[in-house]
Write an enzyme that holds these catalytic residues in place. Sequence first.
Site, mmCIF file in Angstrom:
data_model
loop_
_atom_site.group_PDB
_atom_site.id
_atom_site.type_symbol
_atom_site.label_atom_id
_atom_site.label_comp_id
_atom_site.label_asym_id
_atom_site.label_seq_id
_atom_site.Cartn_x
_atom_site.Cartn_y
_atom_site.Cartn_z
ATOM 1 N N HIS A 71 0.830 -1.195 0.000
ATOM 2 C CA HIS A 71 0.000 0.000 0.000
ATOM 3 C C HIS A 71 0.871 1.255 0.000
ATOM 4 C CE1 HIS A 71 -3.993 -1.898 1.618
ATOM 5 N NE2 HIS A 71 -3.510 -2.533 0.558
ATOM 6 N N GLU A 73 0.962 3.872 1.869
ATOM 7 C CA GLU A 73 1.507 4.292 3.165
ATOM 8 C C GLU A 73 2.761 3.498 3.525
ATOM 9 O OE1 GLU A 73 -3.046 4.589 3.437
ATOM 10 O OE2 GLU A 73 -1.518 3.339 2.475
ATOM 11 N N CYS A 102 -5.998 2.268 5.444
ATOM 12 C CA CYS A 102 -6.770 1.101 5.863
ATOM 13 C C CYS A 102 -6.334 0.719 7.279
ATOM 14 C CB CYS A 102 -6.547 -0.054 4.887
ATOM 15 S SG CYS A 102 -4.911 -0.835 5.018
ATOM 16 N N CYS A 105 -2.586 -0.409 7.523
ATOM 17 C CA CYS A 105 -1.639 0.694 7.322
ATOM 18 C C CYS A 105 -1.688 1.661 8.500
ATOM 19 C CB CYS A 105 -1.954 1.431 6.024
ATOM 20 S SG CYS A 105 -1.528 0.488 4.534
#
Length: 220
Positions: A71, A73, A102, A105
């Site tokens: 992801h 992040e 999310c 993360c």
Amino acid sequence: MGTRGLSCGGSVSCARTLLRPLIDGTTFEVNFGHDWEKKTYLCYQVEVREGDAWVPGKELQGFLRNQVLCHAELCFLDRVPCWNLDEGRQYRLTCYISWSPCPDCAQKLVEFLGENRHVQLRIFAARIYTIVSGHEDGLRQLRDAGAQLTIMTRNELQHCWDTFVDNKGQSFKPWTELEKSIGAQCQKLENILGDLAKQDAVQAVAVCPAVSLWSLNHAE
């Protein structure tokens, strides 16, 4: 000792992090607009504390997007160690992201803040990521860890357009029903964080009065 990051399993070239590529204008509009793209784009800036002021770090800004197994992040956290942030100084990392973190993360960001007390984190999200269950708790834990969470307003979008986008000299043109979309996202965040969302809006205005006045006015 420098700042510690949290890898998602990939490798990052520190030389590449010094580059400052720009986002294509259409890509920015699609991902930070209301077309609900599945990709996540993250623009970032690093500032260092100099007396009472925050000073932009030299060449420490750019953008990235999520990868197949990582992801956005976590890709961002992979870059942080390359910057060699001195633990004897105070830093502020500001992220402008097309989707809020999310739960997984958010937890990684909480761990990062716990291990790097010399770093502050501000997150301006274009929209709230609600697809995965537990997103509310993830954002609350992130806020409790000291991160500032705020919805992007027209002013943040303007800043990103001027700073991170290959805009070809064109001015930022707000898309249809932008303010309505911002209002809906602000309400979602307020429902999750309650009064904490209002406090973050107040803090954003205190740092830069022109930045989040819309959020502050609509949080009341």
